[in-house]
Design a protein around this motif. Sequence first.
Motif, mmCIF file in Angstrom:
data_model
loop_
_atom_site.group_PDB
_atom_site.id
_atom_site.type_symbol
_atom_site.label_atom_id
_atom_site.label_comp_id
_atom_site.label_asym_id
_atom_site.label_seq_id
_atom_site.Cartn_x
_atom_site.Cartn_y
_atom_site.Cartn_z
ATOM 1 N N ASP A 1 -15.934 -1.933 -0.871
ATOM 2 C CA ASP A 1 -15.976 -1.087 -0.856
ATOM 3 C C ASP A 1 -14.703 -0.042 -0.906
ATOM 4 O O ASP A 1 -14.999 1.534 -1.430
ATOM 5 N N GLU A 2 -13.559 -0.121 -0.372
ATOM 6 C CA GLU A 2 -12.362 -0.001 -0.742
ATOM 7 C C GLU A 2 -12.040 0.534 -2.082
ATOM 8 O O GLU A 2 -12.114 1.802 -2.283
ATOM 9 N N GLU A 3 -12.085 -0.354 -3.352
ATOM 10 C CA GLU A 3 -12.464 -0.104 -4.462
ATOM 11 C C GLU A 3 -13.516 0.946 -4.982
ATOM 12 O O GLU A 3 -12.830 1.796 -5.645
ATOM 13 N N ARG B 1 -3.401 -1.409 -9.722
ATOM 14 C CA ARG B 1 -2.449 -1.644 -8.831
ATOM 15 C C ARG B 1 -2.891 -1.940 -7.384
ATOM 16 O O ARG B 1 -2.902 -2.744 -6.917
ATOM 17 N N HIS B 2 -3.696 -1.000 -6.872
ATOM 18 C CA HIS B 2 -4.302 -1.499 -5.667
ATOM 19 C C HIS B 2 -4.651 -3.014 -5.238
ATOM 20 O O HIS B 2 -5.012 -3.446 -4.850
ATOM 21 N N ALA B 3 -5.592 -2.831 -6.600
ATOM 22 C CA ALA B 3 -6.447 -3.670 -6.744
ATOM 23 C C ALA B 3 -6.290 -4.820 -6.876
ATOM 24 O O ALA B 3 -6.725 -6.398 -6.064
ATOM 25 N N LEU C 1 -3.304 -5.300 -5.615
ATOM 26 C CA LEU C 1 -2.787 -6.222 -4.151
ATOM 27 C C LEU C 1 -3.688 -7.083 -3.056
ATOM 28 O O LEU C 1 -3.714 -8.001 -2.408
ATOM 29 N N HIS C 2 -4.912 -6.305 -3.327
ATOM 30 C CA HIS C 2 -6.419 -6.905 -2.599
ATOM 31 C C HIS C 2 -6.119 -8.884 -3.663
ATOM 32 O O HIS C 2 -6.655 -9.510 -2.423
ATOM 33 N N ARG C 3 -5.959 -8.699 -4.428
ATOM 34 C CA ARG C 3 -5.966 -10.007 -5.066
ATOM 35 C C ARG C 3 -5.483 -10.614 -4.648
ATOM 36 O O ARG C 3 -6.078 -11.980 -4.294
ATOM 37 N N GLU D 1 2.011 -3.869 7.140
ATOM 38 C CA GLU D 1 1.806 -2.677 5.571
ATOM 39 C C GLU D 1 0.839 -2.789 4.899
ATOM 40 O O GLU D 1 1.317 -1.062 3.892
ATOM 41 N N HIS D 2 -0.197 -2.987 4.690
ATOM 42 C CA HIS D 2 -1.161 -2.607 3.692
ATOM 43 C C HIS D 2 -2.212 -1.209 4.323
ATOM 44 O O HIS D 2 -1.467 -0.154 3.771
ATOM 45 N N VAL D 3 -2.177 -1.251 4.998
ATOM 46 C CA VAL D 3 -3.111 -0.387 5.952
ATOM 47 C C VAL D 3 -1.984 1.044 5.951
ATOM 48 O O VAL D 3 -2.445 1.683 5.611
ATOM 49 N N GLU E 1 -0.150 1.788 1.942
ATOM 50 C CA GLU E 1 -0.657 0.966 0.866
ATOM 51 C C GLU E 1 -2.383 2.478 1.107
ATOM 52 O O GLU E 1 -2.583 3.104 0.366
ATOM 53 N N ASP E 2 -3.525 2.074 2.044
ATOM 54 C CA ASP E 2 -4.096 2.341 2.199
ATOM 55 C C ASP E 2 -4.051 3.794 2.330
ATOM 56 O O ASP E 2 -4.707 4.567 1.922
ATOM 57 N N ALA E 3 -3.037 4.002 3.149
ATOM 58 C CA ALA E 3 -2.984 5.236 3.623
ATOM 59 C C ALA E 3 -3.310 6.766 2.369
ATOM 60 O O ALA E 3 -3.247 7.467 2.371
HETATM 61 FE FE LIG Z 1 -6.027 -2.176 0.566
#
Ligand SMILES: [Fe+2]
Length: 138
Positions: A65-67, A80-82, A84-86, A119-121, A124-126
């Motif tokens: 959903d985020e992607e 780059r963000h995806a 990090l998810h992997r 850290e991620h939320v 990066e998510d912010a």
């Molecule tokens: Fe994320």
Amino acid sequence: MVAPSLPLEWDDALALGDENIDRQHKRLVEIINELHSHLDAPDRDALVMKCLTAMYLHAKEHFFDEEAYMDRVGYPEKERHAELHRNFVQRTNALTDTCLLDAMPCEELLNFLVNWFREHVAGEDAKIIAYARNQGAR
Ligand SMILES: [Fe+2]
Ligand SMILES: [Fe+2]
């Protein structure tokens, strides 16, 4: 890695302002806290596996959903963000195996999840939501 204080409290400062993403992040907090509550249980391994399966399935749905959200708003750092998810999924799977083989205390796995979440939320998510706001995309 800083030892976290648990249970993890949801903090409204972590809310990014997208209803679906915030709801999914809250669920991640719940699963991490469930894992924490099972660490001293006699049937710990089974409960840890159950929590980590829930984490895996929920994280997969959330990352999907985020992607899709990043695509919708044209976020330029989506790849780059995806990645990090992997990395998170791979690292969690590897740590779970190590923990269940008793080669590492499960507290370390928990610390990893809590630190990653913070850290991620918050980090990066912010950035995704801030980008969407600046673009007037939402
Ligand atoms: Fe994320
Ligand atoms: Fe997220």
